[in-house]
Design an enzyme around this catalytic site. Sequence first.
Site, PDB file in Angstrom:
ATOM      1  N   ASN A  23       0.782  -1.306  -0.004  1.00  0.00           N
ATOM      2  CA  ASN A  23       0.123  -0.011  -0.073  1.00  0.00           C
ATOM      3  C   ASN A  23       0.956   1.311  -0.131  1.00  0.00           C
ATOM      4  O   ASN A  23       0.350   2.321  -0.085  1.00  0.00           O
ATOM      5  CB  ASN A  23      -0.843  -0.149   1.112  1.00  0.00           C
ATOM      6  CG  ASN A  23      -1.882   1.265   1.174  1.00  0.00           C
ATOM      7  OD1 ASN A  23      -2.318   1.347   0.299  1.00  0.00           O
ATOM      8  ND2 ASN A  23      -2.056   1.730   2.285  1.00  0.00           N
ATOM      9  N   SER A  75      -3.829   2.569  -8.870  1.00  0.00           N
ATOM     10  CA  SER A  75      -4.442   3.903  -8.619  1.00  0.00           C
ATOM     11  C   SER A  75      -5.215   4.219 -10.123  1.00  0.00           C
ATOM     12  O   SER A  75      -5.002   3.665 -11.081  1.00  0.00           O
ATOM     13  CB  SER A  75      -3.688   5.203  -8.616  1.00  0.00           C
ATOM     14  OG  SER A  75      -4.289   6.327  -8.801  1.00  0.00           O
ATOM     15  N   TYR A  88       3.833   8.947 -11.619  1.00  0.00           N
ATOM     16  CA  TYR A  88       3.127   8.270 -10.692  1.00  0.00           C
ATOM     17  C   TYR A  88       2.313   7.055 -11.643  1.00  0.00           C
ATOM     18  O   TYR A  88       2.013   6.111 -11.334  1.00  0.00           O
ATOM     19  CB  TYR A  88       2.216   9.169 -10.192  1.00  0.00           C
ATOM     20  CG  TYR A  88       1.265   8.593  -9.043  1.00  0.00           C
ATOM     21  CD1 TYR A  88       1.757   8.447  -7.719  1.00  0.00           C
ATOM     22  CD2 TYR A  88      -0.207   8.479  -9.274  1.00  0.00           C
ATOM     23  CE1 TYR A  88       1.003   7.882  -6.768  1.00  0.00           C
ATOM     24  CE2 TYR A  88      -0.913   8.013  -8.328  1.00  0.00           C
ATOM     25  CZ  TYR A  88      -0.360   7.518  -6.803  1.00  0.00           C
ATOM     26  OH  TYR A  88      -1.557   7.188  -5.977  1.00  0.00           O
ATOM     27  N   ALA A  90       2.918   5.842 -14.591  1.00  0.00           N
ATOM     28  CA  ALA A  90       3.861   4.788 -15.055  1.00  0.00           C
ATOM     29  C   ALA A  90       3.959   3.728 -13.758  1.00  0.00           C
ATOM     30  O   ALA A  90       3.872   2.624 -14.141  1.00  0.00           O
ATOM     31  CB  ALA A  90       4.852   5.296 -15.662  1.00  0.00           C
ATOM     32  N   SER A  91       4.224   4.183 -12.665  1.00  0.00           N
ATOM     33  CA  SER A  91       4.341   3.274 -11.483  1.00  0.00           C
ATOM     34  C   SER A  91       3.188   2.403 -11.353  1.00  0.00           C
ATOM     35  O   SER A  91       3.239   1.240 -10.884  1.00  0.00           O
ATOM     36  CB  SER A  91       5.021   3.852 -10.353  1.00  0.00           C
ATOM     37  OG  SER A  91       4.233   4.627  -9.569  1.00  0.00           O
ATOM     38  N   ILE A 121      -9.980   9.111  -2.987  1.00  0.00           N
ATOM     39  CA  ILE A 121     -10.020   8.511  -1.632  1.00  0.00           C
ATOM     40  C   ILE A 121      -9.494   9.631  -0.356  1.00  0.00           C
ATOM     41  O   ILE A 121      -8.421  10.196  -0.664  1.00  0.00           O
ATOM     42  CB  ILE A 121      -9.209   7.477  -1.243  1.00  0.00           C
ATOM     43  CG1 ILE A 121      -9.562   6.103  -2.106  1.00  0.00           C
ATOM     44  CG2 ILE A 121      -9.736   6.761   0.168  1.00  0.00           C
ATOM     45  CD1 ILE A 121     -10.960   5.744  -2.590  1.00  0.00           C
TER      46      ILE A 121
END
Length: 181
Positions: A23, A75, A88, A90-91, A121
């Site tokens: 997470n 995500s 972000y 791409a990750s 969220i």
Amino acid sequence: SKIEEFIENVSSQLVGLDILVNNAGINMDNLSLRMKDEEWKKVIDVNLGSTFFLCKYAIKKMLKNKYGRIVNITSVVGHTGNLGQANYAASKAGIIGMSKSLATEYAKKNITINCVSPGFIQSNMTDKIVESIKAVLTSRIPMSKLGTGEDVANTVAFLASSAASYITGETIHVNGGMYMA
């Protein structure tokens, strides 16, 4: 490695390792032409690299038990992209592809590997968003609200349970209808 040592410590303290939830994540947003090499590298290393190595060393333990459940948090941005978040996105997209590959490799060993892909969220990350921008984002969510940590946790708990024993290599979207796969 430090990650392998961490998994060893956790496994011995818990007398085994059945479930892993990855997470952790960071963002270092910038437009692509302004993005520093270090901003790219750090986000990829923390979000994608650490997820891979935690999976790798946890799977070694799970193979001995002939059982395991891994849930990787991705995500909505990994599916849609987002302004200023090439690193972000791409990750998070990488986590999805990696999880499908690992799920294929270990399905016969009673180890399931799935993803949960949250939308917006209520969190430290979304608390930093300016209210006017948050209102625009919320208007794009059919449920007209941000999700809660509990919404995500309930999905993770399902995937980690025996109720999901025949599900592997999948991504469940928890986003109020913002993105429907």
